[in-house]
Design a protein around this motif. Structure first.
Motif, PDB file in Angstrom:
ATOM      1  N   SER A  56      -3.308  -4.023  -1.939  1.00  0.00           N
ATOM      2  CA  SER A  56      -3.504  -3.698  -0.525  1.00  0.00           C
ATOM      3  C   SER A  56      -3.496  -2.195  -0.316  1.00  0.00           C
ATOM      4  O   SER A  56      -2.674  -1.482  -0.901  1.00  0.00           O
ATOM      5  CB  SER A  56      -2.404  -4.344   0.324  1.00  0.00           C
ATOM      6  OG  SER A  56      -2.445  -5.746   0.202  1.00  0.00           O
ATOM      7  N   SER A 107      -3.000   1.674  -3.709  1.00  0.00           N
ATOM      8  CA  SER A 107      -2.036   0.589  -3.775  1.00  0.00           C
ATOM      9  C   SER A 107      -0.947   0.932  -4.782  1.00  0.00           C
ATOM     10  O   SER A 107      -1.057   1.891  -5.552  1.00  0.00           O
ATOM     11  CB  SER A 107      -2.732  -0.708  -4.198  1.00  0.00           C
ATOM     12  OG  SER A 107      -3.030  -0.684  -5.585  1.00  0.00           O
ATOM     13  N   ALA A 129       0.835  -1.199   0.000  1.00  0.00           N
ATOM     14  CA  ALA A 129       0.000   0.000   0.000  1.00  0.00           C
ATOM     15  C   ALA A 129       0.870   1.250   0.000  1.00  0.00           C
ATOM     16  O   ALA A 129       1.879   1.324   0.685  1.00  0.00           O
ATOM     17  CB  ALA A 129      -0.900  -0.003   1.233  1.00  0.00           C
TER      18      ALA A 129
END
Length: 268
Positions: free
Chosen positions: A151, A26, A21
């Motif tokens: 993420s 992301s 991230a």
């Protein structure tokens, strides 16, 4: 579109380091046909939802699919089961284009596209981490599946103006809700056809109708005609569930030079 072996290639594409991230977005994940990332606006709204986009940067000549990809495509999918404090993630779709590549007719996008996604928090007052397993198809002369995990920690940079602007712009591309002067009306059909009458401002020749096959429905390409001065689309029902669902409906999008609208139709 011709597909490479989805399971084998999907496993290969999904291997390797998971992009980490960065701020409220992301990292980009690159594939042969382009790259993909997940962007959020950071802060949840008053309803406990975080708005974001699945940002798909296609290379020239590559395409990707709408919510209904036709009989051989792969629609974009998000699996958020590995996330923390995320109860649901719902993708929305800008108006698609109709494509015929010689192997089949399908609906999708031949340009970079940002698909809005709404994340619903399980507990709005608790922090959330998004770990989304992404699966989508991208196509040139052949199609390949793209599979990775993206993420995001939305709270890491909740006031990122660039990310918020991207999300706002993507939301603005979505169809408006259907209305009486711009929408469709279901006409009598039969077990094998869905028939709708389309109403739209602007040039009738520019109007197109897209219906998403879900809940075990599968549709062929709509055929347009005119009845009593009205534009009509007749859609073959290629497959259907053994019992007609009694809840929900089928998503449709109607496009024209005046824009696009969407809504739900009763199950035929």
């Amino acid at each position: 579109m011709r597909y490479l072996n989805i399971l084998a290639l999907g496993a290969v594409i999904g291997l390797g380091a998971v992009p980490q991230a960065v701020a409220s977005s992301s990292a980009w994940y690159s594939s042969e046909g382009g790259k993909v990332r997940l962007v959020t606006s950071g802060k949840p709204d008053e309803a406990g939802k975080i708005h974001g986009v699945l940002d798909i940067a296609l290379k020239p000549g590559w395409k990707t699919y709408w919510r209904d990809p036709g009989d051989s495509g792969v629609p974009p999918q998000l699996d958020i089961s590995a996330s923390t404090n995320i109860a649901d993630a719902r993708l929305s779709f800008p108006p698609p284009q109709r494509h015929d590549d010689g192997y089949g007719k399908w609906s999708g996008y031949d340009r970079p596209v940002s698909l809005p996604v709404t994340f619903t928090l399980s507990s709005p007052d608790q922090p959330a981490t998004i770990n989304a397993n992404v699966f989508l198809g991208v196509c040139e002369t052949i199609c390949i599946p793209v599979q990775t995990r993206l993420s995001v920690n939305p709270a890491s940079d909740p006031d990122n103006a660039t990310d918020a602007a991207l999300v706002k712009t993507a939301l603005a591309t979505l169809p408006s809700p259907a209305r009486p002067d711009f929408g469709v009306r279901v006409l009598p059909g039969d077990h094998e056809t869905l028939v709708v009458e389309a109403h739209s401002p602007g040039d009738p020749d520019s109007v197109d109708f897209f219906i998403a096959g879900e809940r075990d429905y599968m549709f062929g390409a709509p055929a347009r005609s005119e009845r009593n001065g009205k534009l009509v689309f007749t859609v073959p029902i290629l497959d259907r569930p053994s019992a007609t669902p009694t809840d929900g409906g089928l998503y449709f999008t109607l496009t024209s030079t005046e824009g696009a609208v969407d809504g739900q139709l009763p199950f035929p």
